[in-house]
Design a protein around this motif. Structure first.
Motif, short mmCIF file in Angstrom:
data_model
loop_
_atom_site.label_atom_id
_atom_site.label_comp_id
_atom_site.label_asym_id
_atom_site.label_seq_id
_atom_site.Cartn_x
_atom_site.Cartn_y
_atom_site.Cartn_z
N SER B 56 -9.38 -38.78 -113.80
CA SER B 56 -8.04 -38.27 -114.10
C SER B 56 -7.11 -38.43 -112.89
O SER B 56 -5.92 -38.68 -113.03
N LEU B 57 -7.68 -38.30 -111.71
CA LEU B 57 -6.89 -38.38 -110.49
C LEU B 57 -6.37 -39.81 -110.27
O LEU B 57 -5.27 -40.02 -109.77
N GLU B 59 -5.81 -42.01 -112.68
CA GLU B 59 -4.74 -42.26 -113.64
C GLU B 59 -3.45 -41.56 -113.23
O GLU B 59 -2.36 -42.10 -113.35
N ALA B 60 -3.60 -40.31 -112.73
CA ALA B 60 -2.43 -39.57 -112.29
C ALA B 60 -1.67 -40.36 -111.22
O ALA B 60 -0.45 -40.47 -111.25
N SER B 63 -0.21 -43.76 -112.65
CA SER B 63 0.94 -43.59 -113.53
C SER B 63 2.14 -43.00 -112.79
O SER B 63 3.27 -43.14 -113.24
N PHE B 64 1.89 -42.38 -111.65
CA PHE B 64 2.99 -41.79 -110.89
C PHE B 64 3.83 -42.88 -110.23
O PHE B 64 5.05 -42.83 -110.24
N SER B 66 5.56 -46.37 -109.86
CA SER B 66 6.03 -47.38 -110.80
C SER B 66 5.56 -48.78 -110.43
O SER B 66 5.61 -49.69 -111.24
#
Lengths: 626, 187
Positions: B56-57, B59-60, B63-64, B66
């Protein structure tokens, strides 16, 4: 005295002076003198992040407003929480938080107990100044089979993601994307696996995370709330049974810092459907092969008569979810009235049982320097909330060693001789291994070595304490060679009758194949229970009883803490279990005259003085010495 | 698609370089993007495994920022500035024209796979040449409709035959050559 004073700071909040320890947040100092500062992201169990900005207050000499949830007090600080500027900021912050919030309170499960709703009423603007379209997301995205996420309602307070990081340590939830596109989610939208997801819904300050089981079930103000204990395991987490129209809607947590630290696991929280009652039921007696409905009087007379016929050759099994009061009467019925010691509450082979009088209290796990989890995940699975305590301890610097049951040697080698306080956790099935390891460690290290045995069922510990065992009487008293047989020996022990008392389908009498064969040949099976089970088919008497969630009494958790369970659901057409037990005993010649559960508790405490702990919801200590 | 062994090794090496494993996430994402052109969930899971962090980290983080792409995109990337100075010099008109000229909207990729209009963007610090856009990390300033046409024309040219990239990598549709200043020179 002087030393104490240096650790204290005095500040002024809204003109009131307050003295608090150094390192206190402005928010908590204000709370101490009854001043309410609105919050969303702040949570007493988690580190401050100050992302919601709701708690902004004025602090003299600081140019800008400060978040009360993240600023520590200082001596002489002057804080104002009700100035015009603070009020304006509160309105503006709420205005921002509500920009994309759908305000679908009328169909939201949180409505009525929603901090966003309540604080908007109390501090917010009456109308929105935002004229543009709101951001839209999919509604009710399933995060797992337990939880739904409504991303439109989310105000991004990070409470759930912080829980995932700081409390459970699983880090399943994360903030994905950035800025106005930020959403809460799991990796690659995979279903969440955590066993602690119910806590997310409870800490969510809006209706973003809701429980699928409780969806559209009730309005908070229609719920009858009853303080009780979780029926799922021996942890003894405190719960609140929320019922609507006499049906359970949900279990909520109820903080007990010594036991659950305000959290529940999903197994416990979502176990309530097992306790829903399906209609009314009358006692039944088997005549000519089929069960016939009869009155309680008739069924009790039939039971007493049949037990008398079986003589001393009757066995009794009481579930580890019965109350101490029921177990006390059950034990007396067998030992005093029926003169039988064939008593048990266990389902499998368990190396029992001496008092766990030197048990490690749950909360003391945090104060150990080394904790051995003997059996690793197996121990956590037996009492999932222990994981949260272990993770909290680990964050505080406690060394946690998870080893297999047979790997005690590894733990023994790994723990240094200078360790001060060691804890050993194991399930009751592995108690012997834990006792052995404890003895070896005690020889090796200087400090204390204590163990905590995870018992079975919400009152498995009480069942042991009260002697629902074939080889030990109440209070682990020796039976002087007059021990009975345990459950596994009943088939083939010449037993002529069986009395099963169970209060919870989670901890019922589940016959093994061998037992099923035996049961079908038994001349008498009395089944005194809450919920129908396959045992009904072989029973000669079925006595309806109350469920764990329908009765009043006490239960003892794994560390020996005696706590009260209360009637969350009213099933008044069912005769109280203790009353039925008393009537059976009296029909067999006893002369018990209990009028209430309290009277039974009183007798229980007279017979087992350590149970005086019941009055303080404290721990039962059989002896503090080794 | 699993990561190439060299990339995986590079990530494992990165994991050793920082006091906190979390610090290696961004360099690891760059490594994946340089190899595969974008970062798939499978690649994120692999990064997580190599760094010993929850997925999850990753992906976080991915996705943060750009600059990390999470889906395949065109060979060239265009972002156009809509911040105040550019706006005063006609960024709105240029943005509208860019969309018409490409035939896609913000976030889309042209049918021939040549150009991705990644997004509008806030100030890139080239206000002296407003209105401006950035093409594959190069600034294109003083935009006019004609200049935009010319740039698109240039970008639509087929990939140069003599690509300097190694043969194995050139088989994949590369979005762009790795920006040199962001490439670690590994031995």
């Amino acid at each position: 005295m002087a030393a104490v004073q240096t650790d204290q700071v005095t500040l002024t909040i809204n003109g009131q002076s307050v003295t608090v320890p150094k390192g206190t947040l402005i928010l908590d100092a204000a709370k101490k003198i009854g001043i309410d500062i609105p919050i969303f992201c702040s949570h007493p169990k988690m580190a401050p992040v100050a992302v919601c900005r709701m708690c902004l207050v004025e602090v003299e000499k600081l140019p800008k407003l400060q978040p009360a949830c993240a600023v520590y007090v200082a001596d002489g600080m002057v804080v104002k929480t009700t100035t015009e500027q603070v009020g304006k900021y509160q309105k503006d912050v709420l205005g921002f938080l509500l920009i994309n919030h759908p305000l679908d309170c009328p169909i939201c499960d949180k409505g009525g107990e929603c901090p966003l709703q309540d604080q908007t009423y109390q501090y917010g603007p009456g109308a929105s100044r935002f004229d543009f379209p709101k951001a839209h997301f999919d509604k009710s995205v399933p995060l797992s089979d337990k939880i739904l996420l409504d991303r439109e309602r989310c105000i991004l307070c990070w409470r759930c993601t912080r829980f995932s990081e700081e409390i459970s340590g699983e880090r399943e939830l994360a903030l994905i994307q950035r800025g106005t596109n930020t959403i809460i989610g799991t990796f690659n939208d995979e279903p969440a696996q955590s066993n602690y997801q119910g806590n997310w819904t409870e800490i969510c300050p809006v209706g973003a995370l809701t429980s699928r089981q409780y969806r559209f079930i009730s309005r908070p103000w229609d719920l009858d709330r009853t303080a009780s204990i979780c029926p799922a395991c021996s942890m003894g987490c405190n719960i609140q049974i929320d019922a609507r129209s006499n049906r359970i809607g949900r279990f909520q947590s109820r903080e007990n810092v010594a036991v659950d630290d305000s959290w529940l696991c999903d197994r416990g929280r979502f176990s309530f459907p097992n306790f829903q009652r399906q209609g009314q039921e009358r006692p039944r007696v088997r005549r000519n092969g089929s069960l016939e409905e009869v009155s309680y009087e008739e069924a009790i007379a039939f039971t007493a008569d049949a037990l008398k016929h079986a003589g001393g050759q009757v066995a009794g099994w009481a579930s580890p979810a019965d109350t101490n009061e029921e177990l006390f009467l059950f034990s007396r019925l067998f030992r005093e009235v029926l003169k039988s010691a064939h008593l048990d509450h266990r389902s499998g082979v368990v190396a029992d049982a001496e008092p766990d009088d030197i048990a490690l209290p749950i909360a003391d796990i945090e104060r150990c320097d080394q904790v051995v989890v003997l059996g690793g995940q197996g121990v956590i699975d037996a009492a999932p909330v222990l994981h949260l305590r272990l993770f909290k301890s680990e964050r505080k610097g406690v060394k946690i060693l998870k080893v297999g049951v047979t790997e005690g040697k590894r733990a023994l080698d790994a723990i240094p001789a200078e360790a001060q306080a060691i804890g050993i956790l194991a399930t009751e099935a592995d108690k012997q291994a834990a006792v052995d390891l404890q003895a070896k460690l005690a020889k090796k290290v200087k400090g204390s070595v204590r163990r905590l045995i995870v018992t079975t069922g919400p009152n498995g510990r009480g069942a042991k304490d009260l002697g629902i065992l074939p080889h030990q009487g109440p209070g682990y008293a020796s039976l002087n060679g007059r021990a009975g047989r345990g459950r596994l020996q009943w088939p083939g022990a010449g037993v002529k009758g069986l009395y099963v008392h169970e209060s919870s389908p989670l901890h019922g009498f589940v016959p093994s194949d061998a037992e099923s064969m035996w049961l079908s040949t038994l001349p008498l099976v009395v089944f005194h229970r809450f919920k129908a089970s396959p045992l009904d088919e072989v029973a000669h008497v079925i006595l309806p009883g109350h469920a764990f969630t329908e009765k009043y009494g006490t239960v003892t958790n794994m560390e020996g803490r005696v706590q009260r369970i209360r009637r969350g659901i009213d099933a008044e057409w069912v005769r109280e279990d203790w009353r039925v037990l008393q009537q059976v005993a009296n029909a067999l010649g006893a002369s018990w005259a209990y009028e209430s559960v309290e009277e039974i508790t009183g007798d229980l405490v007279r017979e087992l003085p350590p149970y005086a702990a019941v009055n303080q919801e404290a721990r039962v200590l059989w002896s503090e010495s080794t | 698609m699993p990561l190439a062994k060299s990339t995986a090794d590079h990530i494992k090496d990165l994991a050793q370089r920082y006091p906190s494993k979390q610090s290696a996430i961004i360099p690891a994402l760059w490594a994946v993007q340089h190899e595969q052109g974008y970062v798939t969930p499978e690649a994120m899971a692999e990064i997580a495994e190599h760094l010993g962090l929850p997925a999850s980290l990753i992906e976080a983080t991915a996705s943060f920022y750009s600059m990390f792409l999470t889906k395949p995109e065109g060979r060239h990337e265009v972002v156009i500035c809509v911040n105040a100075p550019c706006m005063l010099r006609g960024a709105d008109e240029m943005t509208a024209y860019l969309g018409r000229a490409l035939g896609v909207r913000d976030g889309g990729t042209t049918a021939d796979g040549a150009i991705t209009w990644h997004s509008t963007i806030e100030c890139l610090g080239a206000c002296g040449g407003a209105p401006m856009m950035q093409v594959d990390h190069q600034f294109e300033e003083n935009l006019t409709e004609e200049r935009i046409d010319a740039i698109i024309e240039r970008l639509r040219q087929p990939v140069a035959v003599a690509a300097p990239a190694p043969a194995a990598a050139s088989e994949r549709p590369k979005r762009k050559a790795p920006a040199p200043r962001r490439t670690r020179s590994e031995s």
